[in-house]
Design a protein around this motif. Structure first.
Motif, PDB file in Angstrom:
ATOM      1  N   GLU A  99      -7.388  -1.905  -3.571  1.00  0.00           N
ATOM      2  CA  GLU A  99      -5.778  -1.679  -2.755  1.00  0.00           C
ATOM      3  C   GLU A  99      -5.261  -0.334  -3.094  1.00  0.00           C
ATOM      4  O   GLU A  99      -4.827   0.177  -2.984  1.00  0.00           O
ATOM      5  CB  GLU A  99      -5.306  -2.977  -3.225  1.00  0.00           C
ATOM      6  CG  GLU A  99      -5.754  -4.190  -2.238  1.00  0.00           C
ATOM      7  CD  GLU A  99      -4.257  -5.218  -2.984  1.00  0.00           C
ATOM      8  OE1 GLU A  99      -3.461  -5.001  -3.684  1.00  0.00           O
ATOM      9  OE2 GLU A  99      -4.300  -6.538  -2.461  1.00  0.00           O
TER      10      GLU A  99
ATOM     11  N   LEU B 155      -8.389  -0.535   4.331  1.00  0.00           N
ATOM     12  CA  LEU B 155      -8.454  -1.531   3.386  1.00  0.00           C
ATOM     13  C   LEU B 155      -9.615  -2.287   3.455  1.00  0.00           C
ATOM     14  O   LEU B 155     -10.833  -2.495   2.121  1.00  0.00           O
ATOM     15  CB  LEU B 155      -7.336  -2.193   2.535  1.00  0.00           C
ATOM     16  CG  LEU B 155      -7.266  -3.533   1.158  1.00  0.00           C
ATOM     17  CD1 LEU B 155      -7.263  -2.582   0.911  1.00  0.00           C
ATOM     18  CD2 LEU B 155      -6.818  -5.119   2.190  1.00  0.00           C
TER      19      LEU B 155
ATOM     20  N   LEU C 125       0.823  -1.587   0.121  1.00  0.00           N
ATOM     21  CA  LEU C 125      -0.049   0.570  -0.094  1.00  0.00           C
ATOM     22  C   LEU C 125       0.556   1.453  -0.019  1.00  0.00           C
ATOM     23  O   LEU C 125       0.587   2.705  -0.279  1.00  0.00           O
ATOM     24  CB  LEU C 125      -0.723   0.067   1.349  1.00  0.00           C
ATOM     25  CG  LEU C 125      -1.538  -1.110   1.471  1.00  0.00           C
ATOM     26  CD1 LEU C 125      -2.902  -0.638   2.898  1.00  0.00           C
ATOM     27  CD2 LEU C 125      -2.984  -0.419  -0.131  1.00  0.00           C
TER      28      LEU C 125
ATOM     29  N   PRO D 245      -3.350  -0.108   8.254  1.00  0.00           N
ATOM     30  CA  PRO D 245      -3.985   0.083   6.895  1.00  0.00           C
ATOM     31  C   PRO D 245      -4.994  -1.055   6.334  1.00  0.00           C
ATOM     32  O   PRO D 245      -5.173  -1.237   5.685  1.00  0.00           O
ATOM     33  CB  PRO D 245      -2.235  -0.515   6.054  1.00  0.00           C
ATOM     34  CG  PRO D 245      -1.887   0.091   7.342  1.00  0.00           C
ATOM     35  CD  PRO D 245      -2.107  -0.119   8.744  1.00  0.00           C
TER      36      PRO D 245
ATOM     37  N   THR E 205      -7.093   2.622  -1.871  1.00  0.00           N
ATOM     38  CA  THR E 205      -6.633   2.400  -0.167  1.00  0.00           C
ATOM     39  C   THR E 205      -5.108   2.857   0.100  1.00  0.00           C
ATOM     40  O   THR E 205      -5.262   3.726   0.982  1.00  0.00           O
ATOM     41  CB  THR E 205      -6.816   1.239   0.242  1.00  0.00           C
ATOM     42  OG1 THR E 205      -7.642   1.259  -0.033  1.00  0.00           O
ATOM     43  CG2 THR E 205      -6.519   0.871   1.762  1.00  0.00           C
ATOM     44  N   ALA E 206      -4.524   2.741  -1.173  1.00  0.00           N
ATOM     45  CA  ALA E 206      -3.324   2.958  -0.600  1.00  0.00           C
ATOM     46  C   ALA E 206      -2.671   4.438  -1.280  1.00  0.00           C
ATOM     47  O   ALA E 206      -1.901   5.758  -0.410  1.00  0.00           O
ATOM     48  CB  ALA E 206      -2.042   2.761  -1.809  1.00  0.00           C
TER      49      ALA E 206
END
Ligand code: HEC
Length: 183
Positions: free
Chosen positions: A158, A133, A85, A129, A161-162
């Motif tokens: 992903e 996620l 991430l 994280p 979210t990153a």
């Protein structure tokens, strides 16, 4: 059917006498069934070219490979996920996704509008994280936050979210007041 059941045929073969009985009904039925089955088989596989065992096998193998690939992704350890991430490429990809899907509710810079501020340290549903996620992937349906996993797929979840995690501490103007617990 002959009248006399065990009547002999007039001729002999090498001195052997032959009965003249009809074939047993079960045998004839089996024979006819085989003929019809054979014709059906030939038509189905060789004329209509319907998929057979080989195609089944190929399809099964494909499904299996997809399953294994998916499982491998899930099997990423938490550390792997955290590292992933933070990949700049993934964050960059997530930026576009965020603008398209998330900014209407979370603000162009993550400052929050209908949805909460995503740039502060406060999270309603958890700020690690993995938790973020999960919030993005599974959504919070009762509160109007869509489950994005089934819509954009795991890989894009992903990515976005990153990007969201990269907004931490950016402190945009007009930020919505913190909600939830500090992480
Ligand atoms: C239709 C409006 C809407 C859209 C679009 C939307 N969200 Fe949300 N989101 C919300 C709401 C509302 C909440 C707060 C739910 C609650 O209060 O429990 C939320 C919560 C969240 C949370 C959890 C925040 C916390 O404090 O725990 C994250 C993370 C999040 N959204 C990310 C995203 C991402 C990423 C996208 C785009 C892929 C997105 N959201 C799209 C409305 C939306």
């Amino acid at each position: 059917m002959r009248k006399n059941k065990d009547e002999l045929r007039p001729e002999k073969v090498d001195g052997i006498e032959l009965l003249d009985n009809p074939l047993p009904t079960w045998w004839v039925a089996l024979f006819n069934f085989s003929m019809i089955f054979g014709l059906g088989y030939f038509g189905w596989f060789h004329i209509l070219n319907k998929p057979g065992l080989k195609e089944d096998l190929v399809q099964d193998r494909k499904t299996h490979e997809q399953l294994m690939a998916a499982r491998e992704q899930v099997a990423l350890s938490p550390d792997d996920i955290v590292a992933r991430l933070q990949e700049p490429k993934l964050i960059q990809e997530g930026k576009g996704l965020y603008a398209a899907h998330c900014s209407p509710c979370h603000g162009q810079q993550g400052e929050g509008t209908v949805g909460p501020n995503l740039t502060d340290k406060f999270w309603i549903h958890g700020g690690t994280p993995e938790m973020v996620l999960a919030s993005v992937s599974d959504g919070i349906p009762a509160m109007g936050m869509v489950a994005w996993g089934p819509i954009i797929g795991q890989q894009k979840v992903e990515a976005v979210t990153a990007f969201v995690l990269s907004l931490q501490g950016t402190n945009p103007p007009n930020g919505k007041a913190p909600q939830g617990d500090e992480y």
